[in-house]
Design an enzyme around this catalytic site. Structure first.
Site, PDB file in Angstrom:
ATOM      1  N   GLU A 272       0.821  -1.224   0.000  1.00 11.23           N
ATOM      2  CA  GLU A 272       0.000   0.000   0.000  1.00 11.23           C
ATOM      3  C   GLU A 272       0.848   1.266   0.000  1.00 11.23           C
ATOM      4  OE1 GLU A 272      -3.739  -1.649   2.674  1.00 11.23           O
ATOM      5  OE2 GLU A 272      -2.203  -0.447   3.624  1.00 11.23           O
ATOM      6  N   PRO A 273       1.584   1.521  -1.066  1.00 10.90           N
ATOM      7  CA  PRO A 273       2.412   2.729  -1.063  1.00 10.90           C
ATOM      8  C   PRO A 273       1.570   3.996  -1.198  1.00 10.90           C
ATOM      9  CG  PRO A 273       2.520   1.639  -3.197  1.00 10.90           C
ATOM     10  CD  PRO A 273       1.669   0.767  -2.320  1.00 10.90           C
ATOM     11  N   GLY A 274       1.865   4.977  -0.377  1.00 14.15           N
ATOM     12  CA  GLY A 274       1.225   6.289  -0.503  1.00 14.15           C
ATOM     13  C   GLY A 274       2.294   7.283  -0.912  1.00 14.15           C
ATOM     14  N   ARG A 312       3.812  19.466   7.739  1.00 17.09           N
ATOM     15  CA  ARG A 312       4.798  18.450   8.121  1.00 17.09           C
ATOM     16  C   ARG A 312       6.024  18.999   8.859  1.00 17.09           C
ATOM     17  NH1 ARG A 312       7.064  15.272   5.281  1.00 17.09           N
ATOM     18  NH2 ARG A 312       6.702  13.427   6.541  1.00 17.09           N
ATOM     19  N   CYS A 343       0.028  32.869  11.872  1.00 13.60           N
ATOM     20  CA  CYS A 343       0.363  33.524  13.142  1.00 13.60           C
ATOM     21  C   CYS A 343       0.797  32.470  14.142  1.00 13.60           C
ATOM     22  CB  CYS A 343      -0.841  34.280  13.656  1.00 13.60           C
ATOM     23  SG  CYS A 343      -1.070  35.754  12.717  1.00 13.60           S
ATOM     24  N   GLU A 344       1.991  31.981  13.946  1.00 15.84           N
ATOM     25  CA  GLU A 344       2.488  30.871  14.738  1.00 15.84           C
ATOM     26  C   GLU A 344       4.001  30.817  14.502  1.00 15.84           C
ATOM     27  OE1 GLU A 344      -0.265  28.389  15.624  1.00 15.84           O
ATOM     28  OE2 GLU A 344       1.017  26.765  16.260  1.00 15.84           O
ATOM     29  N   TYR A 372       0.893  14.014   1.713  1.00 12.02           N
ATOM     30  CA  TYR A 372       0.556  14.519   3.041  1.00 12.02           C
ATOM     31  C   TYR A 372       0.729  16.028   3.189  1.00 12.02           C
ATOM     32  CZ  TYR A 372       0.769   9.507   3.897  1.00 12.02           C
ATOM     33  OH  TYR A 372       0.574   8.167   3.817  1.00 12.02           O
TER      34      TYR A 372
HETATM   35  N1  LLP Z   1      -1.541   1.836   4.650  1.00  8.87           N
HETATM   36  C1  LLP Z   1      -1.981   2.205   5.861  1.00  8.87           C
HETATM   37  C2  LLP Z   1      -2.903   1.346   6.586  1.00  8.87           C
HETATM   38  C3  LLP Z   1      -1.548   3.415   6.409  1.00  8.87           C
HETATM   39  O1  LLP Z   1      -1.968   3.774   7.602  1.00  8.87           O
HETATM   40  C4  LLP Z   1      -0.670   4.240   5.673  1.00  8.87           C
HETATM   41  C5  LLP Z   1      -0.227   5.512   6.212  1.00  8.87           C
HETATM   42  C6  LLP Z   1      -0.259   3.815   4.387  1.00  8.87           C
HETATM   43  C7  LLP Z   1      -0.715   2.588   3.919  1.00  8.87           C
HETATM   44  C8  LLP Z   1       0.637   4.614   3.518  1.00  8.87           C
HETATM   45  O2  LLP Z   1       1.867   4.890   4.092  1.00  8.87           O
HETATM   46  P1  LLP Z   1       3.015   5.571   3.183  1.00  8.87           P
HETATM   47  O3  LLP Z   1       3.345   4.584   2.088  1.00  8.87           O
HETATM   48  O4  LLP Z   1       2.470   6.823   2.633  1.00  8.87           O
HETATM   49  O5  LLP Z   1       4.127   5.811   4.118  1.00  8.87           O
HETATM   50  N2  LLP Z   1       0.968  12.134   7.789  1.00  8.87           N
HETATM   51  C9  LLP Z   1       2.210  11.404   7.910  1.00  8.87           C
HETATM   52  C10 LLP Z   1       2.109  10.017   7.363  1.00  8.87           C
HETATM   53  C11 LLP Z   1       1.030   9.224   8.049  1.00  8.87           C
HETATM   54  C12 LLP Z   1       0.847   7.895   7.395  1.00  8.87           C
HETATM   55  C13 LLP Z   1      -0.338   7.195   7.950  1.00  8.87           C
HETATM   56  N3  LLP Z   1      -0.602   5.956   7.336  1.00  8.87           N
HETATM   57  C14 LLP Z   1       3.315  12.183   7.209  1.00  8.87           C
HETATM   58  O6  LLP Z   1       3.031  13.252   6.703  1.00  8.87           O
HETATM   59  O7  LLP Z   1       4.463  11.765   7.223  1.00  8.87           O
END
Ligand code: LLP
Length: 413
Positions: A272-274, A312, A343-344, A372
């Site tokens: 599950e790459p994001g 971030r 304002c922070e 993100y």
């Molecule tokens: N699958 C699940 C169940 C997840 O909770 C996440 C991310 C992903 C896949 C994707 O993860 P990735 O491949 O993008 O690392 N807001 C934070 C990242 C929080 C990620 C939460 N879950 C940031 O900006 O670094």
């Protein structure tokens, strides 16, 4: 990603702050997944984690490319449904899905990642009432520690997500297996985000295989799917970014060895790459506003966005790199701190970066903001959300309009 001329054209056309996404980079990443994971190993599936960045256009691209999608809320699901994303390619995550969210997901026919027993009970009741059959995975927290920011670790023992691999889970699994409307397919885990080390995945797979053996013995059931989550790290500044198969080859090898040696059927593997898919496809263009020098201390250069479009740095202390789009002598370098307009005091995008000298109205691009940033954006200080444009070769297309002040207060009574 952009020439000086192109950056200026985009800014003139769409204003700032502006998120610019490159379709070519997104497609390159999908191709890399195809070549190095999907086509290299049988019985695999790639699921994009929508939380990194999701909008209708992103869903359309994924649909066209035959990718699957991970959603975590009714809102993400609604976005996917609005472009008729295939239901069997949607995976619904989340530790607190509401009854309404569950109903919508069941009616549409998506796969569910069950996080806890309450959710399982709700699912049994809702699928029964609606007379629908759905596939489910159980999210487990395999008790491994990953080395990343503590806010984005998720697979340790003390986690709000998922089940521990213990007797209690076995009892809950029985309930799922005995249900006529739920089709229990296997397990999901997600260890953390922005990882560069494959060993926590290996450790988690080993623990799950042990548990799978127990399920086989006690329930005579073979798991058919193992979803190893996302978390694959990217380069923001000094990191060395591994190729996807640095992770996936080892993951596949471990799965094969572990399941074979325990005489278990080898499950289908999902990733599950994001961030890995979308992070580097995006950058944010800002216009330079005020410049303030505190002699012998620091030079603050402020932009027309900040923590509202990129939380971030303030939230995780994340580092970013930037490029300057102006016509001045690029050799005149100075050290500055790039500040947002909120304002922070913590609203600093980049602390101490050496860049070609900047002046008011220059354009600066903060790099690798594809993941993100827009998805975590807010209206703090009542700043409207930026516009998002997608470039494709020499073309550009607005994919999310800049929020207007009128839209921002539209729902206020
Ligand atoms: N699958 C699940 C169940 C997840 O909770 C996440 C991310 C992903 C896949 C994707 O993860 P990735 O491949 O993008 O690392 N807001 C934070 C990242 C929080 C990620 C939460 N879950 C940031 O900006 O670094």
């Amino acid at each position: 990603m952009l020439s000086n001329k192109r950056a200026k054209e985009l800014v003139n056309k769409y204003g700032t702050p502006l998120f610019v996404y490159s379709k070519d980079i997104i497609l390159d990443k999908i191709n890399e997944l195809r070549e190095n994971f999907l086509e290299k190993h049988d019985n695999t599936e790639a699921v994009y984690a929508g939380k990194a960045f999701l909008c209708k256009e992103m869903c359309r691209i994924l649909k066209r490319e035959n990718m699957s999608l991970d959603v975590v809320s009714g809102g993400e699901l609604y976005t996917a449904m609005s472009v008729e994303f295939p239901e069997n390619k949607i995976y619904f995550h989340g530790n607190n899905k509401t009854i309404e969210e569950i109903k919508t997901g069941v009616e549409y026919g998506v796969n569910f990642i069950v996080d806890n027993e309450n959710e399982l009970n709700n699912l049994i009741q809702i699928t029964d009432n609606l007379n629908k059959k759905i596939n489910i995975l159980f999210r487990v927290s395999p008790g491994v520690e990953a080395h990343t920011h503590k806010y984005i670790i998720t697979g340790n023992v003390d986690s709000k997500f998922g089940f521990q691999l213990n007797d209690y889970l076995l009892k809950v699994l029985k309930k799922a297996i005995n249900s006529n409307t739920l089709n229990f397919m296997g397990f999901h885990f997600h260890i953390g985000s922005q990882l560069f080390d494959v060993s926590p995945y290996i450790e988690a797979i080993k623990k799950i295989t042990e548990y799978a053996k127990r399920i086989k013995k006690e329930l005579n059931y073979d798991i058919k799917i193992l979803d190893v989550g996302g978390g694959f790290g990217i380069k923001y500044t000094d990191e060395t970014e591994p190729k996807i198969n640095f992770f996936t080859d080892k993951i596949m090898e471990t799965v094969q060895n572990e399941f074979k040696s325990k005489e278990l059927i080898i499950p289908k593997i999902l990733i599950e790459p994001g961030r890995w898919l979308i992070g580097k496809a995006g950058m944010t263009l800002y216009k330079i506003g005020t410049i303030k020098e505190i002699p012998d201390v620091r030079k603050y250069v402020s932009v027309d966005g900040g923590m509202t479009d990129n939380i971030r740095p303030a939230l995780y202390g994340s580092n970013y790199d930037a490029v300057v789009f102006n016509d001045l002598d690029k050799n005149e370098i100075e050290k500055i701190t790039l500040a947002g307009k909120c304002c922070e005091s913590g609203d600093i995008l980049i602390k101490d970066i050496e860049l070609p000298k900047l002046k008011t109205n220059d354009i600066i691009g903060v790099l690798s903001t594809g993941a993100y940033c827009y998805s975590m954006s807010s209206n703090y200080n009542k700043l409207p959300k930026p516009a998002v444009v997608m470039i494709n070769g020499s073309e550009d297309k607005l994919i999310i309009k800049r929020q207007s002040y009128e839209k921002m207060i539209e729902d206020e009574l």
